[in-house]
Write a protein that holds these residues in place. Structure first.
Motif, PDB file in Angstrom:
ATOM      1  N   ALA A 133      38.001 -23.766 -74.082  1.00 43.92           N
ATOM      2  CA  ALA A 133      37.045 -22.689 -73.831  1.00 43.92           C
ATOM      3  C   ALA A 133      37.748 -21.346 -73.641  1.00 43.92           C
ATOM      4  CB  ALA A 133      36.192 -23.033 -72.611  1.00 43.92           C
ATOM      5  N   GLN A 139      38.769 -19.092 -81.356  1.00 41.46           N
ATOM      6  CA  GLN A 139      37.319 -18.984 -81.497  1.00 41.46           C
ATOM      7  C   GLN A 139      36.951 -17.814 -82.405  1.00 41.46           C
ATOM      8  OE1 GLN A 139      34.890 -19.629 -77.908  1.00 41.46           O
ATOM      9  NE2 GLN A 139      36.803 -20.261 -76.905  1.00 41.46           N
ATOM     10  N   ARG A 149      28.737 -21.886 -83.052  1.00 42.61           N
ATOM     11  CA  ARG A 149      28.861 -22.705 -81.840  1.00 42.61           C
ATOM     12  C   ARG A 149      27.501 -22.824 -81.181  1.00 42.61           C
ATOM     13  NH1 ARG A 149      31.174 -20.219 -76.417  1.00 42.61           N
ATOM     14  NH2 ARG A 149      30.685 -21.935 -75.014  1.00 42.61           N
ATOM     15  N   PRO A 151      26.358 -23.876 -77.549  1.00 40.63           N
ATOM     16  CA  PRO A 151      26.918 -24.217 -76.235  1.00 40.63           C
ATOM     17  C   PRO A 151      26.528 -25.609 -75.738  1.00 40.63           C
ATOM     18  CG  PRO A 151      26.147 -21.949 -76.227  1.00 40.63           C
ATOM     19  CD  PRO A 151      25.692 -22.568 -77.540  1.00 40.63           C
ATOM     20  N   ASP A 154      29.369 -28.036 -76.205  1.00 40.40           N
ATOM     21  CA  ASP A 154      30.606 -27.901 -75.438  1.00 40.40           C
ATOM     22  C   ASP A 154      30.819 -29.156 -74.595  1.00 40.40           C
ATOM     23  OD1 ASP A 154      30.696 -25.408 -76.589  1.00 40.40           O
ATOM     24  OD2 ASP A 154      30.369 -24.296 -74.733  1.00 40.40           O
ATOM     25  N   PRO A 167      37.966 -28.088 -70.438  1.00 40.41           N
ATOM     26  CA  PRO A 167      36.715 -27.592 -71.045  1.00 40.41           C
ATOM     27  C   PRO A 167      36.966 -27.128 -72.489  1.00 40.41           C
ATOM     28  CG  PRO A 167      37.083 -26.588 -68.884  1.00 40.41           C
ATOM     29  CD  PRO A 167      38.348 -27.299 -69.269  1.00 40.41           C
ATOM     30  N   ASN A 168      36.195 -27.667 -73.422  1.00 41.36           N
ATOM     31  CA  ASN A 168      36.358 -27.357 -74.842  1.00 41.36           C
ATOM     32  C   ASN A 168      35.047 -26.880 -75.445  1.00 41.36           C
ATOM     33  OD1 ASN A 168      39.000 -28.763 -76.550  1.00 41.36           O
ATOM     34  ND2 ASN A 168      38.857 -29.011 -74.331  1.00 41.36           N
ATOM     35  N   VAL A 169      35.175 -26.153 -76.546  1.00 40.71           N
ATOM     36  CA  VAL A 169      34.026 -25.694 -77.323  1.00 40.71           C
ATOM     37  C   VAL A 169      34.110 -26.328 -78.706  1.00 40.71           C
ATOM     38  CG1 VAL A 169      33.777 -23.531 -76.042  1.00 40.71           C
ATOM     39  CG2 VAL A 169      35.235 -23.600 -78.076  1.00 40.71           C
ATOM     40  N   TYR A 171      32.761 -25.880 -82.689  1.00 40.91           N
ATOM     41  CA  TYR A 171      32.161 -25.048 -83.733  1.00 40.91           C
ATOM     42  C   TYR A 171      31.921 -25.924 -84.953  1.00 40.91           C
ATOM     43  CZ  TYR A 171      33.038 -20.561 -81.408  1.00 40.91           C
ATOM     44  OH  TYR A 171      33.027 -19.491 -80.542  1.00 40.91           O
TER      45      TYR A 171
END
Length: 178
Positions: A133, A139, A149, A151, A154, A167-169, A171
């Protein structure tokens, strides 16, 4: 193994001469900031061997990236299957560049070439990208190559201990949007 070319870059198979700059990248705390522990030279060598074997086995993977004008190795870009144990499945795009190559548009250029290969040659329907994140630079590349993305996607990486890298995001980009 297919070689990819862009206006400024060549994405190619790994060479023995890539080991020293690859090991230096993996020992650079700034390059590894969002990736975890620094890697030893032996760990870097093992990863090169694994990248080449995986590529030859399935026809895609992590290409070594070099600047055409100089022949300088600057990192990698490519596609990989999402690791087991993640809260989603699919094929993931990624890149890692040496610090001296940052800020020149190389990651975006390489990633666009990799996406085209994934959609046009491998006939993928979707490509994913994952980062911490806090990795705002990656990003930004994801957005520049057309990824979006949600949310709600996530997640906390189950393979990472509690801390800032967990914590990761996520896409995504579909073949239709490419």
């Amino acid at each position: 193994m297919a070689e990819l070319r862009t206006d400024r870059l060549t994405l190619r198979r790994w060479l023995a001469s890539d080991l020293e700059p690859w090991a230096a990248m993996n020992a650079d705390p700034e390059v590894r900031e969002h990736l975890g522990d620094l890697l030893t030279r032996d760990q870097s060598a093992a990863s090169m061997t694994r990248f080449q074997a995986e590529f030859e086995q399935r026809g895609y993977g992590w290409w070594a990236v070099e600047v055409q004008a100089t022949g300088q190795f600057i990192g990698f870009a490519g596609l990989d299957r999402v690791e087991d144990g993640m809260p989603f499945t699919g094929v993931e795009i990624g890149w890692r560049l040496a610090r001296q190559a940052w800020g020149r548009g190389y990651a975006t250029e390489a990633a666009l070439s990799v996406l085209s290969y994934g959609f046009d040659t491998l006939d993928l329907h979707e490509v994913l990208a994952v980062t911490t994140a806090t990795n705002l630079r990656s990003q930004a590349v994801m957005r520049r190559i057309g990824m979006t993305r949600d949310p709600a996607d996530d997640f906390d990486d189950p393979q990472v201990p509690e801390g800032p890298l967990r914590p990761n995001v996520l896409y995504r980009i579909s073949a239709e949007r490419h």
